[in-house]
Design a protein around this motif. Structure first.
Motif, short mmCIF file in Angstrom:
data_model
loop_
_atom_site.label_atom_id
_atom_site.label_comp_id
_atom_site.label_asym_id
_atom_site.label_seq_id
_atom_site.Cartn_x
_atom_site.Cartn_y
_atom_site.Cartn_z
N ILE A 56 -94.38 14.32 -13.98
CA ILE A 56 -93.50 13.62 -14.91
C ILE A 56 -94.24 13.20 -16.17
CG2 ILE A 56 -92.16 11.48 -15.12
CD1 ILE A 56 -91.62 11.97 -12.03
N HIS A 57 -95.51 12.92 -16.01
CA HIS A 57 -96.31 12.51 -17.17
C HIS A 57 -96.32 13.61 -18.24
CE1 HIS A 57 -99.21 9.70 -18.86
NE2 HIS A 57 -99.91 10.75 -19.27
N LYS A 58 -96.40 14.86 -17.77
CA LYS A 58 -96.45 15.97 -18.72
C LYS A 58 -95.16 16.12 -19.53
CE LYS A 58 -99.87 19.06 -16.73
NZ LYS A 58 -100.05 20.31 -15.99
N LEU A 59 -94.06 15.71 -18.91
CA LEU A 59 -92.78 15.79 -19.63
C LEU A 59 -92.79 14.87 -20.85
CD1 LEU A 59 -89.95 17.07 -19.37
CD2 LEU A 59 -89.27 15.10 -18.02
N LEU A 60 -93.55 13.81 -20.73
CA LEU A 60 -93.59 12.82 -21.82
C LEU A 60 -94.73 13.09 -22.80
CD1 LEU A 60 -92.94 9.68 -19.59
CD2 LEU A 60 -91.28 10.85 -21.03
N HIS A 61 -95.58 14.06 -22.46
CA HIS A 61 -96.75 14.32 -23.30
C HIS A 61 -96.96 15.81 -23.50
CE1 HIS A 61 -97.47 10.42 -21.41
NE2 HIS A 61 -98.00 10.11 -22.56
N GLY A 62 -97.51 16.18 -24.59
CA GLY A 62 -98.02 17.50 -24.86
C GLY A 62 -96.99 18.60 -24.71
N PRO A 63 -96.75 19.34 -25.73
CA PRO A 63 -97.40 19.20 -27.04
C PRO A 63 -97.00 17.93 -27.82
CG PRO A 63 -95.74 20.94 -27.10
CD PRO A 63 -95.86 20.50 -25.67
N HIS A 64 -95.85 17.34 -27.46
CA HIS A 64 -95.41 16.16 -28.23
C HIS A 64 -95.47 14.91 -27.37
CE1 HIS A 64 -93.66 19.14 -30.94
NE2 HIS A 64 -93.12 19.69 -29.87
N ASP A 65 -95.80 13.79 -27.97
CA ASP A 65 -95.66 12.54 -27.23
C ASP A 65 -94.23 12.06 -27.41
OD1 ASP A 65 -98.20 12.59 -26.39
OD2 ASP A 65 -98.97 11.14 -27.86
N TYR A 66 -93.55 11.88 -26.29
CA TYR A 66 -92.16 11.39 -26.36
C TYR A 66 -92.20 9.91 -26.72
CZ TYR A 66 -87.35 10.46 -25.03
OH TYR A 66 -86.03 10.09 -25.05
N ASP A 67 -91.47 9.54 -27.76
CA ASP A 67 -91.54 8.16 -28.25
C ASP A 67 -90.37 7.35 -27.71
OD1 ASP A 67 -91.60 5.78 -29.61
OD2 ASP A 67 -92.12 6.71 -31.55
N PHE A 68 -90.66 6.50 -26.72
CA PHE A 68 -89.60 5.67 -26.13
C PHE A 68 -88.90 4.84 -27.19
CE2 PHE A 68 -92.55 5.89 -22.39
CZ PHE A 68 -91.68 6.50 -21.50
N THR A 69 -89.67 4.32 -28.13
CA THR A 69 -89.10 3.41 -29.13
C THR A 69 -88.15 4.15 -30.06
OG1 THR A 69 -91.39 2.72 -29.17
CG2 THR A 69 -89.84 1.38 -30.39
N GLU A 70 -88.58 5.34 -30.51
CA GLU A 70 -87.74 6.09 -31.44
C GLU A 70 -86.42 6.50 -30.79
OE1 GLU A 70 -89.53 9.62 -33.09
OE2 GLU A 70 -87.64 10.24 -34.04
N PHE A 71 -86.50 6.93 -29.52
CA PHE A 71 -85.30 7.46 -28.86
C PHE A 71 -84.67 6.44 -27.92
CE2 PHE A 71 -88.01 11.34 -29.48
CZ PHE A 71 -87.32 11.77 -30.60
N ASP A 72 -84.82 5.20 -28.32
CA ASP A 72 -84.44 4.08 -27.51
C ASP A 72 -83.11 4.19 -26.78
OD1 ASP A 72 -85.10 1.71 -26.52
OD2 ASP A 72 -84.39 0.52 -28.22
N HIS A 73 -82.05 4.39 -27.54
CA HIS A 73 -80.72 4.20 -26.94
C HIS A 73 -79.94 5.47 -26.70
CE1 HIS A 73 -81.10 -0.01 -26.54
NE2 HIS A 73 -81.55 -0.09 -27.77
N GLY A 74 -80.65 6.48 -26.29
CA GLY A 74 -79.90 7.68 -25.90
C GLY A 74 -80.18 8.85 -26.81
N ILE A 75 -80.25 10.00 -26.21
CA ILE A 75 -80.63 11.21 -26.94
C ILE A 75 -79.63 12.33 -26.73
CG2 ILE A 75 -83.10 10.71 -26.86
CD1 ILE A 75 -83.18 12.82 -24.49
N MET A 76 -78.44 11.97 -26.21
CA MET A 76 -77.52 13.04 -25.83
C MET A 76 -77.05 13.88 -27.00
SD MET A 76 -75.41 11.36 -22.70
CE MET A 76 -74.49 12.83 -22.33
N ASP A 77 -77.03 13.27 -28.20
CA ASP A 77 -76.63 14.11 -29.33
C ASP A 77 -77.80 14.26 -30.31
OD1 ASP A 77 -76.67 11.55 -30.14
OD2 ASP A 77 -74.53 11.40 -30.62
N ASN A 78 -79.01 14.14 -29.79
CA ASN A 78 -80.18 14.21 -30.65
C ASN A 78 -80.99 15.48 -30.32
OD1 ASN A 78 -82.71 13.88 -31.81
ND2 ASN A 78 -82.63 11.64 -31.62
N GLN A 79 -80.75 16.54 -31.10
CA GLN A 79 -81.40 17.81 -30.79
C GLN A 79 -82.91 17.73 -30.98
OE1 GLN A 79 -80.46 20.26 -29.08
NE2 GLN A 79 -82.20 21.61 -29.43
N ASN A 80 -83.34 16.86 -31.88
CA ASN A 80 -84.77 16.67 -32.08
C ASN A 80 -85.45 16.21 -30.79
OD1 ASN A 80 -87.25 16.25 -33.28
ND2 ASN A 80 -86.71 14.19 -34.01
#
Lengths: 251, 327
Positions: free
Chosen positions: A207-231
Motif C-alpha cells: 500500500i505504501h507504494k501506491l502512495l509513493h513513486g513515481p509521485h508522492d500522493y498528497d493527502f492535503t491537496e486531494f483532501d476531499h475526494g478525487i472522484m472527478d479529479n483526473q490528475n
C-alpha cells in the motif's frame, strides 16, 4: 461470491493433455488456481485502523478500508501458450475470505507469467457492467454521465498538520470522462516450490507504494475526494503499476 | 420420526424489481406461501410475549414502515429501551442485524426480542407451550413445515420468511430507474448532491438498499453514550459505530438515528451539513469534519430533502399482504 470463468484455449490444453494422459495416467490434467493476497506497508503486514504508517511527505497515515477489483487474468506457460481467464474478483482487506481467491480450474502446465487488470477495463466499467450483486452494487460509481464502478475504495486518516490531528482521506478510483483508469499488471512467476497440479500464487500488495513513486500522493491537496479529479487518478494509475509482487508459487 | 408428508408447502413467488440483486434465501428455510402466512400471524400475535400484550408489530408497525414513532420503544413491563426501533425494509438482503449487528440472519434476529427484558420479556419455553396449546397453530406448522413438533427454531423460521417478503421497491426512485417516470428539477439536483462528493451520502447509503449495512461512526457525538458496535466486539476502535440504516421510506420512520435524537429530516440534514463532531473513531468517509460537515446552502438542503422524499413507497405501507391478519 459468484465468479464466472470463461476459459478460452482450455480445449486445446484439454485435448493435448488427454492424449498425454492416455499414456501416463498418473499425471493430473488440471488443477485449481488460487491467488492468495496479502497486504503490507513496506515490509510490515497491514494492521487496519490501529497502526500509524509514515508517508514520505511526513504525514502519518492509517488505513481503514481497502477494496479493489482484479480482473482479466492471463497465464503464460514456458511454451508461450497463454490462457485467458475472464474473471472479476473483489478483494476486501476486512473480509478475509475474499483474500483467498479461487480463480478456477486450469490445465496443468509450467506457467511463467501472470498478468491481470488491477481494476476493470472499459467494457466492464460501465453501468450494469458487472453481475448485479450487493458487493458490486456497493462499488458503484454513480457520477452522472460516467457511471460504472469504483475499481478501488481506499479510506483512512492522515495526520494533517503533523500534530496528531487526524483528517480523513478517501482514495476512490474509477472512470472519469473517457479514462477507465485501470492498470495492467504483468509479473513473472517464480519456479514453484512444490511440484503439484494446483497453482497457488501468494501475492502481496504494498500500500505504501501506491502512495509513493513515481509521485508522492498528497493527502492535503486531494483532501476531499478525487472522484472527478483526473490528475489524482493519473497519479494513482502511475503509482499503481508496481504495487503487486509475487511472493511465492506453491509454497 | 416425522414421516408425515401430508402437506406439500407451496413455493412463494417473489416479484422484485430487476434493479435489486437476487434475494438470498437460506437453503434450510425456503419461502413458502404457508410459511410466510404463519410468520405473519406470529409477527402480529402477542402470544410470544411474557404477558401476552405485545407482538413484534407493537414496535414494528406497517404504517411506520415497520418501525415505530417513539424515540425509544416501550417493552412489556413499560420498560423503556435505549435504542430507536429499526424499520424492517428489504431486510432479506442484510447479513447483519440490529444497530450493533449482533445477529447474522433474520432467523437469529427473531430469537432475541422474545426473551429480551426490555422488549417482549418472555421465555421461549412458555411461548412454545402456548403455541402448542392453541387451536390454530399446530395445524399451521404442519402445513408450513410438515412438522407438528413446534420449536423456537420453526417459529423464527416462519417469522424470518415473513420478514423476507417485506420488500419495498416501488418508490418514485425505483420508478425512475424503471423509466416509468422522471424526477423533478429539485429532485434531480438533490440526487446530484447525494450521489457526488458534494453531499456525499452515497458512500454509505448508496446502493439499491440505501444502506451499505456496514458500521460507521457518523459523528453524532464526540463522546458517545451508547458505544454501539464496541458493545459487541469490545474493540475501542468500534466506539460509536452503528449499522447504516436504509433511507427508504424515511417519511414514515421518524424519529431518526439509533437513539431517535432527531425528529425531523431537516434536523438530520442540518447535522450532516454543520453538526458533525470529530472523535477518534469517526468514519473516514465523513467529509469536512473540521468544518462540522459538508456545508450545504439552504437551497441544497431542500433539494437533498426533495430527493430523499423520492424514496417513499406508499404501496409498502398499504400492502394488504403485510397487514395484521387478526384484524
Amino acid at each position: 461470491m459468484h465468479t464466472h470463468i470463461y476459459i478460452t484455449l482450455i480445449t486445446i490444453f484439454a485435448i493435448a493433455l488427454s492424449l498425454f494422459g492416455a499414456t501416463a495416467c498418473n499425471v493430473k490434467e488440471s488443477g485449481e488456481f488460487y491467488i492468495n493476497m496479502y497486504h503490507v506497508v513496506q515490509k510490515e503486514n497491514l494492521q487496519p485502523e490501529d497502526k500509524i504508517y509514515h508517508a514520505a511527505s511526513g504525514h502519518g497515515y492509517k488505513v481503514y478500508r481497502l477494496k479493489y477489483y482484479l480482473s482479466q487474468i492471463i497465464l503464460e506457460d514456458d511454451k508461450g501458450e497463454s490462457l485467458s481467464i475472464d474473471v472479476v474478483h473483489l478483494f476486501d482487506i476486512l473480509t478475509p475470505k475474499t483474500l483467498k481467491f479461487r480463480v478456477g480450474k486450469i490445465p496443468v502446465s509450467n506457467y511463467t507469467r501472470l498478468s491481470f487488470i488491477f481494476g476493470l477495463d472499459k467494457e466492464k466499467n460501465v453501468e450494469g457492467g458487472l453481475e448485479n450483486t450487493l458487493q458490486n452494487n456497493n462499488m458503484e460509481w454513480p457520477i452522472i454521465g460516467e457511471k460504472g464502478y469504483h475499481y478501488m475504495k481506499f479510506e483512512g486518516k492522515y495526520d494533517s498538520l503533523h500534530t496528531g490531528i487526524m483528517k480523513n482521506y478517501h482514495i476512490h478510483t474509477g472512470p472519469t470522462g473517457n479514462n477507465a483508469n485501470f492498470i495492467t499488471i504483468d509479473l513473472p512467476l517464480p519456479k514453484p516450490i512444490k511440484e503439484q497440479s494446483d497453482l497457488i500464487v501468494k501475492m502481496e500488495m504494498d500500500i505504501h507504494k501506491l502512495l509513493h513513486g513515481p509521485h508522492d500522493y498528497d493527502f492535503t491537496e486531494f483532501d476531499h475526494g478525487i472522484m472527478d479529479n483526473q490528475n489524482a487518478q493519473e497519479i494513482l494509475k502511475e503509482n499503481g503499476g508496481d504495487i503487486f509482487r509475487i511472493v511465492s508459487v506453491n509454497e | 420420526m416425522n414421516t408425515n408428508l401430508k402437506y406439500i408447502p407451496t413455493p412463494y413467488e417473489l416479484n422484485i424489481s430487476e434493479k435489486f440483486p437476487e434475494l438470498p434465501i437460506p437453503e434450510d428455510n425456503p419461502l413458502t406461501v404457508e410459511g410466510v402466512e404463519l410468520g405473519r400471524m406470529l409477527f402480529y400475535d402477542p402470544i410470544l410475549s411474557g404477558d401476552s400484550t405485545q407482538s413484534c408489530s407493537s414496535c414494528h408497525t406497517q404504517e411506520f414502515a415497520f418501525s415505530d414513532n417513539r424515540r425509544f420503544s416501550v417493552g412489556v413491563d413499560n420498560k423503556l429501551g435505549n435504542r430507536n426501533s429499526m424499520p424492517i425494509i428489504n431486510s432479506g438482503w442484510y447479513n447483519k442485524f440490529f444497530w450493533d449487528g449482533r445477529a447474522n440472519s433474520l432467523e437469529e434476529q427473531a430469537l432475541d426480542p422474545v426473551k429480551n427484558p426490555i422488549e417482549m420479556h418472555g421465555s421461549w419455553e412458555v411461548a412454545i407451550k402456548r403455541i402448542k396449546a392453541s387451536d390454530i397453530y399446530p395445524e399451521l406448522f404442519d402445513r408450513a413445515f410438515n412438522q407438528t413438533q413446534i420449536s423456537k427454531e420453526l417459529v423464527v423460521k416462519a417469522i424470518a420468511q415473513f420478514g423476507r417478503t417485506l420488500i419495498s421497491d416501488n418508490s418514485k426512485y425505483d420508478k425512475v430507474l424503471r423509466k416509468e417516470t422522471s424526477f423533478s428539477e429539485a429532485e434531480l439536483r438533490g440526487l446530484n448532491l447525494f450521489f457526488t462528493e458534494k453531499a456525499d451520502c452515497f458512500h454509505c447509503h448508496g446502493n439499491i438498499l440505501f444502506s451499505d449495512a456496514a458500521f460507521h461512526n457518523s459523528g453524532l457525538d464526540e463522546f458517545p453514550n451508547d458505544y454501539g458496535l464496541e458493545h459487541r466486539t469490545k474493540y475501542r476502535r468500534d466506539r460509536g459505530k452503528f449499522k447504516t440504516p436504509t433511507l427508504r421510506n424515511l417519511v414514515f420512520t421518524a424519529p431518526y438515528m439509533h437513539d431517535g435524537r432527531f425528529s425531523t429530516l431537516e434536523e438530520v440534514i442540518d447535522f450532516y451539513s454543520e453538526g458533525v463532531k470529530d472523535s477518534p473513531t469517526i468514519d473516514p468517509l465523513m467529509k469536512y469534519v473540521e468544518r462540522g460537515g459538508v456545508q450545504l446552502s439552504e437551497k441544497e438542503k431542500s433539494d437533498l430533502l426533495a430527493f430523499l422524499m423520492t424514496l417513499t413507497d406508499s404501496t409498502f405501507i398499504d400492502n394488504p399482504a403485510f397487514r395484521n391478519p387478526f384484524e
